[in-house]
Design a protein around this motif. Structure first.
Motif, mmCIF file in Angstrom:
data_model
loop_
_atom_site.group_PDB
_atom_site.id
_atom_site.type_symbol
_atom_site.label_atom_id
_atom_site.label_comp_id
_atom_site.label_asym_id
_atom_site.label_seq_id
_atom_site.Cartn_x
_atom_site.Cartn_y
_atom_site.Cartn_z
ATOM 1 N N MET A 1 0.839 -1.209 0.000
ATOM 2 C CA MET A 1 0.000 0.000 0.000
ATOM 3 C C MET A 1 0.871 1.256 0.000
ATOM 4 O O MET A 1 0.586 2.227 -0.713
ATOM 5 C CB MET A 1 -0.912 -0.021 1.232
ATOM 6 N N LYS A 2 1.939 1.222 0.786
ATOM 7 C CA LYS A 2 2.846 2.370 0.862
ATOM 8 C C LYS A 2 3.404 2.668 -0.532
ATOM 9 O O LYS A 2 3.472 3.827 -0.963
ATOM 10 C CB LYS A 2 3.989 2.043 1.834
ATOM 11 N N CYS A 3 3.807 1.604 -1.246
ATOM 12 C CA CYS A 3 4.370 1.807 -2.584
ATOM 13 C C CYS A 3 3.301 2.276 -3.562
ATOM 14 O O CYS A 3 3.572 3.086 -4.447
ATOM 15 C CB CYS A 3 5.028 0.524 -3.087
ATOM 16 N N PHE A 4 2.086 1.766 -3.393
ATOM 17 C CA PHE A 4 1.020 2.190 -4.295
ATOM 18 C C PHE A 4 0.702 3.675 -4.107
ATOM 19 O O PHE A 4 0.555 4.434 -5.070
ATOM 20 C CB PHE A 4 -0.241 1.354 -4.060
ATOM 21 N N LEU A 5 0.639 4.100 -2.855
ATOM 22 C CA LEU A 5 0.241 5.484 -2.580
ATOM 23 C C LEU A 5 1.355 6.490 -2.896
ATOM 24 O O LEU A 5 1.089 7.580 -3.382
ATOM 25 C CB LEU A 5 -0.174 5.636 -1.113
ATOM 26 N N HIS A 6 2.590 6.099 -2.608
ATOM 27 C CA HIS A 6 3.676 7.082 -2.684
ATOM 28 C C HIS A 6 4.746 6.752 -3.710
ATOM 29 O O HIS A 6 5.687 7.529 -3.886
ATOM 30 C CB HIS A 6 4.343 7.225 -1.305
ATOM 31 N N GLY A 7 4.620 5.569 -4.366
ATOM 32 C CA GLY A 7 5.688 5.142 -5.273
ATOM 33 C C GLY A 7 5.674 5.893 -6.596
ATOM 34 O O GLY A 7 4.651 6.409 -7.034
ATOM 35 N N LYS A 8 6.863 5.934 -7.200
ATOM 36 C CA LYS A 8 6.998 6.530 -8.527
ATOM 37 C C LYS A 8 7.639 5.498 -9.444
ATOM 38 O O LYS A 8 8.332 4.590 -8.988
ATOM 39 C CB LYS A 8 7.885 7.768 -8.460
ATOM 40 N N ARG A 9 7.413 5.655 -10.716
ATOM 41 C CA ARG A 9 8.001 4.718 -11.686
ATOM 42 C C ARG A 9 9.525 4.727 -11.575
ATOM 43 O O ARG A 9 10.120 5.786 -11.393
ATOM 44 C CB ARG A 9 7.598 5.103 -13.106
ATOM 45 N N PRO A 10 10.163 3.561 -11.696
ATOM 46 C CA PRO A 10 11.624 3.527 -11.562
ATOM 47 C C PRO A 10 12.308 4.218 -12.731
ATOM 48 O O PRO A 10 11.851 4.118 -13.863
ATOM 49 C CB PRO A 10 11.928 2.019 -11.570
ATOM 50 N N ARG A 11 13.361 4.944 -12.429
ATOM 51 C CA ARG A 11 14.076 5.696 -13.487
ATOM 52 C C ARG A 11 15.531 5.231 -13.635
ATOM 53 O O ARG A 11 16.167 5.538 -14.623
ATOM 54 C CB ARG A 11 14.081 7.189 -13.151
ATOM 55 N N LEU A 12 16.058 4.568 -12.606
ATOM 56 C CA LEU A 12 17.480 4.206 -12.648
ATOM 57 C C LEU A 12 17.696 3.040 -13.612
ATOM 58 O O LEU A 12 16.829 2.180 -13.742
ATOM 59 C CB LEU A 12 17.963 3.789 -11.258
ATOM 60 N N ARG A 13 18.820 3.007 -14.241
ATOM 61 C CA ARG A 13 19.147 1.902 -15.158
ATOM 62 C C ARG A 13 20.413 1.204 -14.688
ATOM 63 O O ARG A 13 21.346 1.863 -14.223
ATOM 64 C CB ARG A 13 19.387 2.434 -16.570
ATOM 65 N N ASP A 14 20.448 -0.090 -14.835
ATOM 66 C CA ASP A 14 21.664 -0.863 -14.572
ATOM 67 C C ASP A 14 22.314 -0.524 -13.225
ATOM 68 O O ASP A 14 23.474 -0.116 -13.164
ATOM 69 C CB ASP A 14 22.676 -0.645 -15.708
ATOM 70 N N VAL A 15 21.534 -0.652 -12.183
ATOM 71 C CA VAL A 15 22.065 -0.392 -10.836
ATOM 72 C C VAL A 15 21.978 -1.679 -10.013
ATOM 73 O O VAL A 15 21.247 -2.606 -10.368
ATOM 74 C CB VAL A 15 21.263 0.736 -10.133
ATOM 75 N N PRO A 16 22.735 -1.760 -8.900
ATOM 76 C CA PRO A 16 22.642 -2.945 -8.043
ATOM 77 C C PRO A 16 21.225 -3.113 -7.481
ATOM 78 O O PRO A 16 20.506 -2.125 -7.273
ATOM 79 C CB PRO A 16 23.637 -2.646 -6.922
ATOM 80 N N VAL A 17 20.876 -4.363 -7.247
ATOM 81 C CA VAL A 17 19.541 -4.660 -6.726
ATOM 82 C C VAL A 17 19.682 -5.576 -5.516
ATOM 83 O O VAL A 17 20.270 -6.655 -5.614
ATOM 84 C CB VAL A 17 18.682 -5.351 -7.818
ATOM 85 N N LEU A 18 19.158 -5.129 -4.396
ATOM 86 C CA LEU A 18 19.126 -5.961 -3.194
ATOM 87 C C LEU A 18 17.751 -6.622 -3.118
ATOM 88 O O LEU A 18 16.728 -5.936 -3.161
ATOM 89 C CB LEU A 18 19.381 -5.089 -1.953
ATOM 90 N N LEU A 19 17.755 -7.948 -3.029
ATOM 91 C CA LEU A 19 16.491 -8.672 -3.001
ATOM 92 C C LEU A 19 16.175 -9.134 -1.584
ATOM 93 O O LEU A 19 17.045 -9.639 -0.873
ATOM 94 C CB LEU A 19 16.559 -9.904 -3.913
#
Lengths: 442, 401
Positions: free
Chosen positions: A204-222
């Motif tokens: 819900m937090k991401c739905f209400l306040h999230g924005k489309r991702p803009r970064l490219r080719d960056v590290p990802v922590l899962l």
């Protein structure tokens, strides 16, 4: 006809091997949305599998009155073609497997279950539509084989899920949380409810306040769940021996396919949804180290594939129910833990993403994966920053393995399901995993 | 007390091919009971023939229902039988021969072919007296080789596998991997790649339950919703329908129900309970999944157009033929927005297939239907194990890659 006579009849009709699985379950389902709806189901029947002339024949029926017909038909079906199936040897097992649940579903009054659903429904955040589904089952399963295996399981399970349709500022989305257990009973309901709530609140937090991702080719922590999804979907399926010949892992047994510090295993874990003592062929369940020190070490097999590959059966023949033949399936698949704390993994990232919750997605047998991101954040200077929305993570897991920077030291699992023609219970999880490269978030 | 008893006997006999032929037969029988007493509804299901067990369980659930003045729908009397036989040896022989033939070209084949015969009855105190039966052949194949793809299909009679497979085999002899198309192009969606996108979005917009729960999101009659080339209907009496019924699972007469007529929204799908909530009549679209009844289609059909597959491809200047999509479960049914990976995609330039590719495609189902530029003349039949069928042609539309 009695189930124990089935195998005798099959052998007398020319089968080399025969087994019968019997199942009897009572299921309850409660859904709560605008109103509460309760339904009940009694299921059960027999699955008869025979091996004759090197070919399988399988028949399932509901009634014991049809068992004789089922055996005769199974033998006839096996004779449709000539095959070369042989089974790896196993020691016959005689056992009774008891449920580990303290408070089993039938011991809880229906009214109490209904109240529990109402409480979760009320605790969910406001939404244009919200629904909670609780379901449970309890009963028995028996396996009798012509080799002398006789196992009876006491089966119980609880499942809890919530979904919400939300809309805000012209956007809409579905939020979804799911958990369950086959080892913890109603005594763990509060914990299950909290897990679902936490999951929904993060989304819900991401739905209400999230924005489309803009970064490219960056590290990802899962997160453990997101990493587990890749371990299961994009890697684990490749190690299932029936899939193996059509995957990049074919002919790679014993070869290094990942950095030395990467391990991938499938086995029983604490409260694992895929936990069991025996599989549906009566083979004891072993931990399988699929990747050991980066080397493709052992595939998941049933008895037929174990014989073909010349390895020991490891207890991965699973059937959704009596109505299906056992097939090679995972149980609880996870990356082996490393020695990083979560904070250390986070600090390692100057600019990247932290992906917490995976939504629907799909994978291919080339280890490619695409998954929606239900909860995810940007990481800035080692700290979790703004939420993202509408993102998709994709990549090719076998390529991405070389991009792993570190693995967390703590394991966590979420109980879920896997569909591969048949639906079985599995756990998805493991440690946090930091990928320096190989996962694309768009 | 009102009572409805639904009995199903489903027999599946078929063969799976995975390294070896694996013949199987599954017989599933169940009795589902729905009770209405003092305005409360209880429902339960018992596998096997034990109606007493189903009744006992249904009574247990009654007390949790909200008290309403819903009544079971007035049922009809209907009888039909569209069953046929297929020999498991013939199915095995054909599957095996096809695998051998493809094997010579280094193309692997696995999958399952099964004959499904469903016989069901509905009896209710409200007058339902239904006894019907139908057979169908369900095919699911995984074709390997240079351009691996999956095929789902079905037949309302046993005609062998070739009619399903042959149109595709000619297509996948593509020369090799090429770059995906970019920008505004035309995409030809094969039925197997179209249905995972279409089904969820159509169900959301055309179910009576959406009209009840989210009226602002349901299709409005008269609204222009798709290209004039698009007509979408539910047609359980179509002779080729895999689910062939004259009454729904509540015993209500079922028939043709047009949802979109030449691009314009028309009817909705109603079962008796949702219709009662909205003050309407059931359209005979009560679909039983287990012990519950849903408002859904029997045989959702995109009406065929006039173009053969050759013409659909031949008229494309720049585009692709989608033989499969991955990630269709990311579809947001409420909006129709999707983000999928098209794989394999056969890339088309000036009417010819140049090779295969794989790429991401973001779009919206309703935009696909609005931008439709051609509809194929052959219907592919697809069976969903929930008990529904689909009849879909190839569909060509404009998209941005």
């Amino acid at each position: 006809m009695d189930a124990s006579r089935v195998v005798e009849l099959a052998l007398s009709l020319g089968a080399e091997y025969a087994e019968v699985r019997e199942e009897r379950l009572i299921r309850t389902e409660i859904t709560g949305s605008d109103e509460i709806s309760v339904s009940a189901r009694s299921t059960g029947g027999f699955g008869v599998r025979v091996l004759a002339g090197g070919s399988w024949g399988f028949v399932s029926v509901n009634s014991p009155k049809d068992l004789e017909w089922a055996v005769e038909k199974a033998v006839k079906l096996a004779q449709v073609s000539k095959g070369n199936v042989k089974l790896a040897d196993v020691k016959p097992a005689r056992d009774r497997v008891r449920s580990g649940m303290r408070v089993k579903p039938p011991e809880v009054p229906l009214d109490e279950k209904v109240e529990a659903v109402k409480e979760l429904l009320n605790a969910l955040p406001e939404a244009s539509r919200k629904a909670v589904k609780y379901s449970d089952f309890s009963g028995i399963k028996r396996l009798i084989t012509s080799e002398g295996t006789e196992i009876e399981w006491e089966l119980s399970g609880i499942s809890l899920e919530a979904n919400l349709a939300v809309s805000s500022s012209g956007r809409s989305s579905w939020l979804f949380g799911l958990t369950g257990s086959v080892e913890r009973g109603f005594e763990a309901f509060d914990d299950m409810r909290e897990r679902v709530l936490t999951e929904i609140q993060g989304q819900m937090k991401c739905f209400l306040h999230g924005k489309r991702p803009r970064l490219r080719d960056v590290p990802v922590l899962l997160s453990p769940y997101f990493a587990g999804m890749i371990a299961h979907e994009a890697l684990g399926h490749l190690a299932e021996a029936d899939e193996l010949p059509n995957t990049p892992l074919a002919e790679k047994l014993g070869e290094r396919i990942a950095p030395e510090f990467v391990g991938l295993s499938d086995g029983n874990v604490e409260d694992g949804h895929g936990n069991d003592l025996y599989d549906d062929e009566g083979v004891p369940v072993k931990k399988v180290e699929i990747l050991k020190d980066g080397v493709f070490n052992e595939p998941l097999v049933d008895r037929e594939r174990a014989y073909l590959l010349g390895i020991e059966p490891n207890g991965r023949a699973r059937a959704e129910s009596y109505a299906f033949e056992p097939m090679v399936r995972m149980r609880n698949t996870y990356f082996e833990p490393g020695d990083w704390t979560f904070e250390e993994l986070l600090e390692e990232v100057k600019l990247g993403y932290y992906l917490v919750s995976a939504g629907p997605g799909q994978t291919g047998l080339d280890s490619s994966f695409t998954a929606g991101v239900m909860e995810g954040y940007v990481i800035r200077n080692g700290e979790i920053a703004e939420p993202i929305l509408g993102a998709t993570a994709s990549g090719r897991a076998l390529d991405a393995l070389s991009g792993i920077r570190g693995m967390g030291k703590e394991l966590d699992f979420e109980n879920s399901y896997c569909g591969k023609g048949q639906i079985v219970r599995v756990s998805i999880g493991g440690p946090h995993v930091l990928f320096e490269r190989g996962i694309r978030v768009v | 007390m009102e009572r409805e008893v639904y009995r199903l006997r489903e027999k599946r006999i078929g063969v799976s091919l995975e390294r070896n032929l694996r013949p199987f037969a599954r017989v599933r029988e169940f009795t589902a009971v729905r009770l209405v007493e003092n305005g409360k509804v209880g429902s339960a299901l018992a596998e096997g023939r034990d109606e007493g067990e189903a009744l006992r369980l249904a009574r247990e659930t009654l007390r949790f229902s909200r008290e309403e003045d819903y009544e079971l729908p007035s049922g009809c009397r209907a009888r039909w039988n569209r069953t046929f036989e297929a020999n498991v040896e013939d199915i095995a022989g054909e599957l095996s021969a096809l695998a051998d033939e493809l094997g010579e070209e280094d193309i692997s084949l696995s999958g399952t072919v099964e004959l499904i015969t469903r016989r069901f009855s509905v009896e209710s105190t409200a007058g339902a007296d239904v006894d019907g039966a139908y057979s169908l052949v369900k095919v699911w194949l995984e074709v390997g080789g240079k351009v691996p793809f999956q095929l789902s299909g079905g037949f309302a009679s046993w005609t062998g596998l070739r009619p399903l497979v042959e149109p595709y085999l000619g297509l996948v002899g593509a020369p090799g991997e090429v770059k995906p198309p970019k920008g505004s192009v035309e995409g030809v969606m094969a039925p197997v790649s179209l249905y995972p996108l279409l089904l969820g979005a159509v169900l959301w917009k055309f179910r009576g339950s959406t009209a009840v729960k989210a009226p602002e999101m349901v299709a409005k009659e008269g609204e222009s919703i798709a290209s004039p080339l698009v007509t979408l209907l539910d047609d359980p009496r179509d002779e080729g329908s895999l689910r062939y019924v004259k009454a729904d699972d509540e015993g209500v007469k079922a028939g043709r129900n047009v949802l979109i007529d030449a691009g314009v929204a028309r009817g909705l799908l109603w079962d008796s309970y949702t219709a009662w909530k909205a003050g309407r009549e059931s359209t005979g679209n009560g679909i039983r999944i287990g012990e519950r009844i849903f408002d859904g289609p029997h045989n959702m059909t995109l009406a065929p157009g006039r173009k053969g597959l050759d013409a659909l491809i031949g008229e494309v200047e720049r585009g692709f033929l989608a033989l499969g999509v991955r990630g269709a479960n990311t579809l947001d049914p409420t909006t129709g927005d999707f983000s999928v990976v098209v794989t394999p995609a056969l890339v088309i330039e000036r009417g010819e297939i140049k090779g295969f590719s794989r790429f991401e495609l973001r779009g919206n189902v309703w935009q696909l239907l609005k931008n439709t530029t051609g509809v194929g003349k052959e219907l592919a039949r697809i069976w969903l194990d929930e008990g529904l069928s689909l009849s879909l042609p190839f569909l060509r539309t404009e998209v941005i890659v």
